[in-house]
Design an enzyme around this catalytic site. Structure first.
Site, PDB file in Angstrom:
ATOM      1  N   TYR A 112       1.609 -15.547  21.145  1.00 49.27           N
ATOM      2  CA  TYR A 112       0.937 -16.654  20.434  1.00 49.27           C
ATOM      3  C   TYR A 112      -0.105 -17.343  21.330  1.00 49.27           C
ATOM      4  O   TYR A 112      -0.955 -16.678  21.908  1.00 49.27           O
ATOM      5  CB  TYR A 112       1.969 -17.630  19.866  1.00 49.27           C
ATOM      6  CG  TYR A 112       2.914 -16.956  18.883  1.00 49.27           C
ATOM      7  CD1 TYR A 112       2.438 -16.552  17.634  1.00 49.27           C
ATOM      8  CD2 TYR A 112       4.243 -16.694  19.207  1.00 49.27           C
ATOM      9  CE1 TYR A 112       3.275 -15.916  16.721  1.00 49.27           C
ATOM     10  CE2 TYR A 112       5.082 -16.060  18.294  1.00 49.27           C
ATOM     11  CZ  TYR A 112       4.584 -15.672  17.059  1.00 49.27           C
ATOM     12  OH  TYR A 112       5.406 -15.037  16.173  1.00 49.27           O
ATOM     13  N   GLY A 113      -0.014 -18.670  21.482  1.00 49.47           N
ATOM     14  CA  GLY A 113      -1.028 -19.421  22.224  1.00 49.47           C
ATOM     15  C   GLY A 113      -1.158 -18.977  23.674  1.00 49.47           C
ATOM     16  O   GLY A 113      -2.219 -19.131  24.292  1.00 49.47           O
ATOM     17  N   ASN A 168       6.573  -8.023   2.523  1.00 53.55           N
ATOM     18  CA  ASN A 168       5.115  -7.863   2.428  1.00 53.55           C
ATOM     19  C   ASN A 168       4.504  -8.862   1.435  1.00 53.55           C
ATOM     20  O   ASN A 168       3.477  -8.601   0.832  1.00 53.55           O
ATOM     21  CB  ASN A 168       4.766  -6.420   2.031  1.00 53.55           C
ATOM     22  CG  ASN A 168       3.286  -6.106   2.196  1.00 53.55           C
ATOM     23  OD1 ASN A 168       2.639  -6.555   3.146  1.00 53.55           O
ATOM     24  ND2 ASN A 168       2.728  -5.362   1.257  1.00 53.55           N
ATOM     25  N   THR A 176      -3.764 -11.910  12.249  1.00 51.95           N
ATOM     26  CA  THR A 176      -4.196 -13.204  11.702  1.00 51.95           C
ATOM     27  C   THR A 176      -3.831 -14.327  12.668  1.00 51.95           C
ATOM     28  O   THR A 176      -4.602 -15.258  12.882  1.00 51.95           O
ATOM     29  CB  THR A 176      -3.572 -13.421  10.307  1.00 51.95           C
ATOM     30  OG1 THR A 176      -3.912 -12.284   9.490  1.00 51.95           O
ATOM     31  CG2 THR A 176      -4.100 -14.672   9.643  1.00 51.95           C
ATOM     32  N   ASN A 177      -2.653 -14.229  13.283  1.00 51.48           N
ATOM     33  CA  ASN A 177      -2.237 -15.259  14.247  1.00 51.48           C
ATOM     34  C   ASN A 177      -3.186 -15.301  15.448  1.00 51.48           C
ATOM     35  O   ASN A 177      -3.573 -16.377  15.907  1.00 51.48           O
ATOM     36  CB  ASN A 177      -0.819 -14.990  14.753  1.00 51.48           C
ATOM     37  CG  ASN A 177       0.218 -15.126  13.651  1.00 51.48           C
ATOM     38  OD1 ASN A 177      -0.071 -15.677  12.596  1.00 51.48           O
ATOM     39  ND2 ASN A 177       1.418 -14.620  13.891  1.00 51.48           N
ATOM     40  N   GLY A 234      -2.493  -5.422  -3.736  1.00 53.64           N
ATOM     41  CA  GLY A 234      -3.178  -5.432  -2.428  1.00 53.64           C
ATOM     42  C   GLY A 234      -4.191  -4.325  -2.222  1.00 53.64           C
ATOM     43  O   GLY A 234      -5.065  -4.091  -3.053  1.00 53.64           O
ATOM     44  N   GLY A 235      -4.062  -3.673  -1.103  1.00 55.66           N
ATOM     45  CA  GLY A 235      -5.022  -2.653  -0.693  1.00 55.66           C
ATOM     46  C   GLY A 235      -5.129  -1.473  -1.650  1.00 55.66           C
ATOM     47  O   GLY A 235      -6.101  -0.715  -1.602  1.00 55.66           O
ATOM     48  N   LYS A 269      -9.327  -2.149   2.110  1.00 51.80           N
ATOM     49  CA  LYS A 269      -9.050  -0.936   2.887  1.00 51.80           C
ATOM     50  C   LYS A 269      -9.849   0.263   2.369  1.00 51.80           C
ATOM     51  O   LYS A 269     -10.304   1.095   3.153  1.00 51.80           O
ATOM     52  CB  LYS A 269      -7.552  -0.614   2.845  1.00 51.80           C
ATOM     53  CG  LYS A 269      -6.649  -1.749   3.302  1.00 51.80           C
ATOM     54  CD  LYS A 269      -6.930  -2.168   4.729  1.00 51.80           C
ATOM     55  CE  LYS A 269      -5.874  -3.153   5.217  1.00 51.80           C
ATOM     56  NZ  LYS A 269      -6.146  -3.614   6.582  1.00 51.80           N
ATOM     57  N   CYS A 311       1.033  -6.786  13.272  1.00 53.01           N
ATOM     58  CA  CYS A 311       1.165  -7.101  14.699  1.00 53.01           C
ATOM     59  C   CYS A 311       0.565  -8.460  15.018  1.00 53.01           C
ATOM     60  O   CYS A 311       0.207  -8.737  16.162  1.00 53.01           O
ATOM     61  CB  CYS A 311       0.496  -6.033  15.562  1.00 53.01           C
ATOM     62  SG  CYS A 311       1.529  -4.598  15.836  1.00 53.01           S
ATOM     63  N   GLY A 312       0.385  -9.312  14.012  1.00 46.63           N
ATOM     64  CA  GLY A 312      -0.067 -10.675  14.280  1.00 46.63           C
ATOM     65  C   GLY A 312      -1.563 -10.830  14.454  1.00 46.63           C
ATOM     66  O   GLY A 312      -2.014 -11.715  15.184  1.00 46.63           O
ATOM     67  N   ARG A 349       0.848  -1.183   0.000  1.00 47.93           N
ATOM     68  CA  ARG A 349       0.000   0.000   0.000  1.00 47.93           C
ATOM     69  C   ARG A 349       0.887   1.237   0.000  1.00 47.93           C
ATOM     70  O   ARG A 349       1.952   1.247   0.610  1.00 47.93           O
ATOM     71  CB  ARG A 349      -0.880   0.020   1.255  1.00 47.93           C
ATOM     72  CG  ARG A 349      -1.993  -1.003   1.247  1.00 47.93           C
ATOM     73  CD  ARG A 349      -2.937  -0.831   2.421  1.00 47.93           C
ATOM     74  NE  ARG A 349      -2.309  -1.144   3.688  1.00 47.93           N
ATOM     75  CZ  ARG A 349      -1.881  -0.259   4.565  1.00 47.93           C
ATOM     76  NH1 ARG A 349      -2.023   1.040   4.340  1.00 47.93           N
ATOM     77  NH2 ARG A 349      -1.324  -0.628   5.690  1.00 47.93           N
TER      78      ARG A 349
END
Ligand code: OXD
Ligand code: MN
Length: 637
Positions: free
Chosen positions: A538-539, A410, A299-300, A239-240, A247, A296-297, A98
């Site tokens: 994470y977890g 990216n 999706t995780n 992408g965006g 976006k 910053c994660g 972007r």
């Protein structure tokens, strides 16, 4: 490949004078919506494509365009056994992300765009864009993509039409949104829609060969007209910048719609959190929305496998939430307006996100990753040991000793949400899911503790408004360079952010306080004096989610004793955070939960500076919160 043979009759070739007539007769097989028909005609006249293709969203269409891109060299088909029905694509090295400095908000008045957006006069911008788009699709096909953001027909969903000359955009939109004739049925004869016009900006002359990734970086413009709900994007295919549903529509245009119509369009993941079966006090699942700055994660977190036995996280969305108060229960309901994930590939692995890895085993598009010798993909950290040989995203031979990254930082995968093994069964519920908690997540190496519960809706909005990422690791007691990204919306709010904060405060009055989601600020990124992360993330973030679960589920746990009120907000009371079997340095928890009153006081001038840019549009409620915070901190010292 002869184009007209493949798709049943809805595609036609420009043959001189009859183009307009042919276009009209085909268009009318798709829609009788006069506004849409007229706009398409105007855009055909302006952009002068050779072929017009009304997209029906079918698998046939997807396969045809994918095959076309294999033929033109845009795509490489991946090995059918290793990665079925998947494609590898490399962009032009000048078109990889972007472009915020080429992104514009064209409201009539500059003060409606605000200090954090690039404002341009709409009339002047329209004139400039008219010149850019004039003849821009010569030698190309114009695709008309009818798409729905949100489950088709949901009261929260909205319709967009993207006109583009990029088959890569069409295929990505097939995955990221809901494309098809049924969208036009819902649109009806007089429904309105968000207009999006996109061109890669490279018209083709008669015998001129196309490039694998046409783009026009020198003339890039990603332009939004929030008042008329229009988007015009020129010069980039990535992408965006080019998938206008994401976006551009779902955040920049939709945030302005949400302000006008009394709802929220946010840069947030949505997850479902279910306690262990048989838990004596915790029964029902809750839904949590969370805003985190890009990379910053999110999706995780949205697909996390909890470290706490029996707890389950399922995904409703990984990037965007549209939220409306539902009159039937007075609660804030959220939908994920997207239908797929456009995830950052590097760093995604069986350790960081096994569910994303399972999602992309087939039917996916990979852009700017590296290609293995046997027709599969690879990116940094995907496996602990890199393959012995790759072709990198810049088409060069690559070996582990090459000393450079094989995938672009990216690089992305595009994949359907329905492929995700932990997609929540209700992810397409047209009513949305009721949100119990909202997380604002900063990326702070210093000062800010692991989790803070806001004292009120207004205090929660304040915490969101001062969200920040810290660039450099903090040495003991010092703060690194801070980039404020309020509610993770800085690049995505289609209007003045001061008004946006005021809208958030107003939304707190839309229902009774007991029905409002509780707001939390989380920070997974605290570092010690040596620059090492204190929290495993994470977890293990499920430990924080469990505490949040207990805080919002009235009567399900002993609420009063689970929180300690402090100067900066509510923190987990001693023992309230489940740390069973947590592998963490002995002093780490103390540091992660410390109230650094002096550190916060040192930051107040920076918050004042941040707030000052919004001038008189900064709502009084946030000024009051800042004063109250200072008073509480001085008392605490
Ligand atoms: C994204 C972003 O791609 O936030 O989702 O940049
Ligand atoms: Mn995002």
């Amino acid at each position: 490949m002869p184009y007209t043979k493949i798709i049943g009759g809805e595609v036609f070739r420009h043959d001189g004078a009859s183009l307009a007539e042919q276009q009209r007769s085909v268009a009318q097989k798709f829609t009788r919506n006069a506004r849409l028909l007229q706009w398409v005609e105007e855009m055909v006249d302006l952009c002068r494509p050779d072929i017009v293709h009304w997209c029906d969203g079918s698998t046939l269409e997807y396969d045809f365009l994918s095959a076309l891109m294999v033929e033109t060299g845009t795509y490489i088909k991946l090995d059918e056994v290793k990665r079925p029905n998947s494609y590898f694509c490399r962009s032009d090295p000048a078109d990889v992300a972007r472009v915020e400095d080429r992104t514009f908000i064209c409201s009539q008045r500059p003060e409606d765009a605000g200090p954090t957006n690039n404002w341009r006069n709409p009339a002047e911008m329209r004139h400039l864009l008219h010149n850019l788009f004039e003849g821009s699709m010569q030698g190309r096909t114009m695709y008309i993509i009818p798409y729905s953001m949100g489950p088709i027909g949901s009261p929260i969903a909205k319709i967009g039409i993207e006109i583009t000359d990029s088959p890569y955009v069409v295929c990505n939109m097939h995955i990221m949104t809901r494309v098809g004739r049924n969208v036009l049925e819902v649109l009806g004869d007089d429904g309105d829609f968000c207009r999006g016009l996109h061109s890669v900006g490279v018209p083709l002359g008669k015998e001129q060969p196309d490039s694998a990734w046409p783009c026009n970086p020198a003339s890039r413009h990603i332009v939004h007209f929030p008042e008329t709900r229009e988007i015009m994007s020129f010069g980039s295919g990535y992408g965006g910048n080019a998938l206008l549903g994401k976006k551009c529509f779902a955040l920049r245009i939709a945030s302005a719609m949400a302000r006008d119509e009394g709802w929220l369009a946010e840069h947030m993941l949505i997850l479902k959190l279910t306690p262990p079966a048989g838990d004596p006090v915790r029964k029902d699942p809750i839904y949590v929305a969370g805003a985190f700055p890009s990379a910053c994660g999110k999706t995780n977190l949205a697909m996390m496998t909890p470290a706490l036995p029996g707890w389950k996280v399922e995904t409703v969305g990984d990037d965007i939430a549209w939220m409306k108060f539902d009159p039937s229960d007075g609660r804030l309901h959220a939908i994920n307006p997207e239908a797929g994930f456009f995830g950052v590939a590097p760093g995604t692995s069986m350790t960081s996100n096994p569910n994303a890895m399972a999602t992309i085993t087939a039917d996916s598009i990979f852009t700017n990753v590296a290609l293995t010798g046997d027709g599969d993909v690879w990116w940094e950290e995907m496996t602990p040991t890199p393959p012995p040989y790759l072709v990198d995203w810049l088409r060069r031979h690559w070996h582990p000793e090459s000393g450079r990254k094989a995938a672009h930082a990216n690089a992305r995968f595009t994949t359907r949400a329905s492929r995700c093994p932990v997609i929540a069964p209700e992810w397409e519920d047209p009513r949305g899911v009721p949100i119990s908690a909202i997380l604002f997540g900063g990326r702070r190496a210093s000062v800010v503790p692991l989790v803070i519960e806001s004292l009120s809706w207004q205090h929660g909005v304040f915490l969101g408004s001062i969200m920040a990422s810290e660039k450099t690791a903090a040495a003991a007691g010092k703060v690194g360079v801070l980039r404020r990204d309020p509610m993770a919306m800085l690049p995505f709010c289609g209007y003045h952010m001061g008004d946006y904060f005021a809208h958030w405060l107003k939304m707190g009055q839309a229902t009774t306080p007991d029905k409002l989601p509780r707001i939390f600020h989380v920070n997974w990124f605290r570092k010690d004096a040596q620059g090492k992360f204190l929290w495993p993330g994470y977890g293990d973030n499920a430990r924080v989610l469990k505490w949040i679960y207990d805080r919002v589920q009235a009567g399900k746990a002993d609420k009063a004793e689970s929180m300690t009120p402090t100067a900066i907000g509510g923190l987990p009371a001693p023992g309230a955070l489940d740390l069973s079997d947590l592998n963490i340095a002995p002093d780490a928890m103390g540091e992660l939960m410390a109230i650094n009153a002096q550190g916060w006081l040192n930051e107040l001038p920076l918050i004042r500076e941040h707030f000052a840019q919004f001038g008189s549009q900064l709502p009084q409620g946030l000024r009051d919160e800042l004063v109250a915070l200072e008073q509480r901190l001085r008392k605490a010292l």
